[in-house]
Design a protein around this motif. Sequence first.
Motif, short mmCIF file in Angstrom:
data_model
loop_
_atom_site.label_atom_id
_atom_site.label_comp_id
_atom_site.label_asym_id
_atom_site.label_seq_id
_atom_site.Cartn_x
_atom_site.Cartn_y
_atom_site.Cartn_z
N LEU A 47 0.81 -1.22 0.00
CA LEU A 47 0.00 0.00 0.00
C LEU A 47 0.84 1.27 0.00
CD1 LEU A 47 -2.80 1.27 0.12
CD2 LEU A 47 -2.72 1.04 2.60
N PHE A 48 1.93 1.30 0.75
CA PHE A 48 2.74 2.50 0.86
C PHE A 48 4.05 2.40 0.08
CE2 PHE A 48 0.01 2.46 4.62
CZ PHE A 48 -0.68 3.64 4.38
N GLU A 49 4.13 1.43 -0.83
CA GLU A 49 5.31 1.30 -1.68
C GLU A 49 5.08 2.05 -2.98
OE1 GLU A 49 6.90 -3.05 -0.21
OE2 GLU A 49 5.72 -2.95 -2.04
N GLY A 50 6.17 2.41 -3.61
CA GLY A 50 6.08 3.13 -4.88
C GLY A 50 6.88 2.43 -5.96
N PRO A 51 7.11 3.14 -7.06
CA PRO A 51 7.84 2.57 -8.19
C PRO A 51 9.22 2.02 -7.84
CG PRO A 51 6.82 4.64 -8.83
CD PRO A 51 6.64 4.50 -7.34
N SER A 52 9.86 2.58 -6.83
CA SER A 52 11.20 2.10 -6.46
C SER A 52 11.16 0.67 -5.92
CB SER A 52 11.84 3.03 -5.43
OG SER A 52 11.08 3.04 -4.23
N GLN A 53 10.00 0.19 -5.53
CA GLN A 53 9.87 -1.16 -4.97
C GLN A 53 9.54 -2.22 -6.03
OE1 GLN A 53 10.56 -2.00 -1.76
NE2 GLN A 53 11.28 0.11 -1.71
N ILE A 54 9.27 -1.78 -7.25
CA ILE A 54 8.85 -2.74 -8.28
C ILE A 54 9.90 -3.81 -8.50
CG2 ILE A 54 8.34 -3.00 -10.74
CD1 ILE A 54 6.76 -0.38 -10.55
N ALA A 55 11.17 -3.44 -8.61
CA ALA A 55 12.21 -4.43 -8.86
C ALA A 55 12.26 -5.48 -7.75
CB ALA A 55 13.57 -3.75 -9.01
N ALA A 56 12.09 -5.05 -6.51
CA ALA A 56 12.10 -5.99 -5.39
C ALA A 56 10.89 -6.90 -5.40
CB ALA A 56 12.16 -5.23 -4.06
N ARG A 57 9.79 -6.40 -5.92
CA ARG A 57 8.54 -7.18 -5.96
C ARG A 57 8.40 -8.00 -7.24
NH1 ARG A 57 6.14 -7.67 -1.07
NH2 ARG A 57 6.17 -5.69 0.03
N CYS A 58 9.38 -7.88 -8.10
CA CYS A 58 9.31 -8.58 -9.39
C CYS A 58 10.58 -9.41 -9.60
CB CYS A 58 9.15 -7.54 -10.50
SG CYS A 58 8.78 -8.24 -12.11
N PRO A 59 10.73 -10.48 -8.82
CA PRO A 59 11.96 -11.27 -8.91
C PRO A 59 12.15 -11.87 -10.30
CG PRO A 59 10.29 -12.42 -7.64
CD PRO A 59 9.75 -11.06 -7.91
N ASP A 60 13.35 -11.74 -10.78
CA ASP A 60 13.73 -12.31 -12.08
C ASP A 60 12.87 -11.79 -13.23
OD1 ASP A 60 15.67 -13.90 -10.75
OD2 ASP A 60 14.11 -15.37 -10.26
N GLY A 61 12.27 -10.62 -13.09
CA GLY A 61 11.45 -10.06 -14.17
C GLY A 61 10.22 -10.90 -14.46
N ASN A 62 9.72 -11.56 -13.42
CA ASN A 62 8.62 -12.50 -13.59
C ASN A 62 7.33 -11.92 -13.02
OD1 ASN A 62 7.76 -14.91 -14.63
ND2 ASN A 62 8.25 -16.10 -12.82
N CYS A 63 6.88 -10.76 -13.57
CA CYS A 63 5.64 -10.14 -13.13
C CYS A 63 5.05 -9.33 -14.28
CB CYS A 63 5.89 -9.22 -11.92
SG CYS A 63 6.77 -7.70 -12.35
N ILE A 64 3.88 -8.80 -14.08
CA ILE A 64 3.16 -8.09 -15.13
C ILE A 64 3.92 -6.85 -15.61
CG2 ILE A 64 1.73 -6.74 -13.54
CD1 ILE A 64 -0.59 -7.09 -15.57
N VAL A 65 4.55 -6.11 -14.71
CA VAL A 65 5.27 -4.89 -15.09
C VAL A 65 6.44 -5.23 -16.01
CG1 VAL A 65 6.58 -2.92 -14.23
CG2 VAL A 65 4.56 -3.70 -13.00
N ALA A 66 7.24 -6.22 -15.64
CA ALA A 66 8.40 -6.60 -16.45
C ALA A 66 7.98 -7.17 -17.80
CB ALA A 66 9.24 -7.63 -15.69
N LYS A 67 6.93 -7.99 -17.81
CA LYS A 67 6.49 -8.59 -19.08
C LYS A 67 5.90 -7.54 -20.01
CE LYS A 67 7.97 -12.65 -18.48
NZ LYS A 67 9.09 -13.12 -19.31
N MET A 68 5.18 -6.56 -19.46
CA MET A 68 4.66 -5.49 -20.31
C MET A 68 5.81 -4.71 -20.93
SD MET A 68 1.27 -4.09 -18.36
CE MET A 68 0.64 -3.17 -19.75
#
Length: 169
Positions: free
Chosen positions: A94-115
């Motif tokens: 809830l209180f995370e921002g764009p800087s946390q995306i890499a940590a939340r997307c291990p190995d580029g295996n998430c919707i943001v990385a695939k898009m």
Amino acid sequence: MRRIIVTILLLAPGQAWCWGDEGHQTVARIAAAHLTDRARHALAQLLSQDADFAAPQGASDPVAEAMARAAIWPDHMPGGKGATAPWHYIDIGLFEGPSQIAARCPDGNCIVAKMKQYLANLPAHRADGTWSEAKEVAFLIHFAGDIHQPLHCSTDADAGGNCVNVAGF
């Protein structure tokens, strides 16, 4: 009267709150209505090459119908989602921002990385007028719906809301 309507909506089955096929198809049809002529032509050529996305004969808007079919394909791939399941969401606090995306997307295996990956491929396909990956475009159309689902882009450590069991209908 408002209280009655709100009460009815709150008591509606849980399944009514997710996109499902109808939601994904609606997002695709709305997107089709906003395409430039050039993009419409390119998508028509691309999607018509894949039997999974061919619009039915006599469709009033063949591009919109092809996009609607492509929009649901990633949820109904032969053999199931398999390794692509994590591509449909990202768990962001809830209180995370764009800087946390890499940590939340291990190995580029998430919707943001695939898009990002599939969007980066588009100019190469456009440069020579051909599209070799209709399935990648189908994922992009699908992801446009997924990324706008609140549970698919927030976290309760529930895999984009996919760990929440809902009963209804």
